[in-house]
Write a protein that holds these residues in place. Sequence first.
Motif, PDB file in Angstrom:
ATOM      1  N   LYS A 157       5.560   6.031  -2.029  1.00 61.92           N
ATOM      2  CA  LYS A 157       6.395   6.282  -0.861  1.00 61.92           C
ATOM      3  C   LYS A 157       7.371   5.125  -0.660  1.00 61.92           C
ATOM      4  CE  LYS A 157       2.683   8.803   1.444  1.00 61.92           C
ATOM      5  NZ  LYS A 157       1.789   8.808   2.620  1.00 61.92           N
ATOM      6  N   GLN A 209       1.563   4.074  -3.142  1.00 57.22           N
ATOM      7  CA  GLN A 209       1.347   5.501  -2.954  1.00 57.22           C
ATOM      8  C   GLN A 209       2.572   6.312  -3.369  1.00 57.22           C
ATOM      9  OE1 GLN A 209       0.294   6.084   1.173  1.00 57.22           O
ATOM     10  NE2 GLN A 209      -1.454   4.699   1.048  1.00 57.22           N
ATOM     11  N   LYS A 231       0.840  -1.203   0.000  1.00 54.89           N
ATOM     12  CA  LYS A 231       0.000   0.000   0.000  1.00 54.89           C
ATOM     13  C   LYS A 231       0.873   1.250   0.000  1.00 54.89           C
ATOM     14  CE  LYS A 231      -3.822  -2.139   2.497  1.00 54.89           C
ATOM     15  NZ  LYS A 231      -4.544  -2.196   3.775  1.00 54.89           N
TER      16      LYS A 231
END
Length: 192
Positions: free
Chosen positions: A8, A6, A2
């Motif tokens: 990151k 994103q 996840k």
Amino acid sequence: RKVINQGKMAIVMGIETSVLFGCHVRLGIPSCTKSSIDKQLTAVRKMGVTQMELVNKFDNALAGVAGDEGTTGYLVNAANTLETGSPWHMTTCDPNDPEVHDKDQDNSAPIPSQDALFGAVLKTLPTNILNLIPAIPLYPAKHHCNTLGLSQLGADTIRGMVRRHMLFDPDHMSVKARKQSLDLIDKLGYPG
């Protein structure tokens, strides 16, 4: 995933140590059990650990190591001897593939004079310090493979990691242990 999706950077908390969970092996006798490993897997998973290696520098009760080369290899092998009661079990690989082997042992003098790091350290120690380093055997022709593979306790540890959805990292394992571990992961159908 996840976090990565994103855009990151994802941080994974892991463990990399020579004697995971205190699983020493001394003269072939392990200091841990399947039960003690299972309890510690549960504890570290609760702490947020999601990735582990079974070995680093020394053979242990879980698996054999790939070793190190050169001066570092000689000294780490001496430490392995102190830790386990025997040096690495390196033999000429069969088949002797120059691309697939553990770290080759050069059977050289333990601390070459041109080695700046160890040479500098030696200057600060008593002159008889080399007498404290265990003798390391002369190994056969290159390329070298550690005869120690994945132990039953090591296989149990991997199965425990799979049950807890942890990432298994085969780094530092002997070729034999790595192949056995990846065969086990494949048999379990586990992508981690």
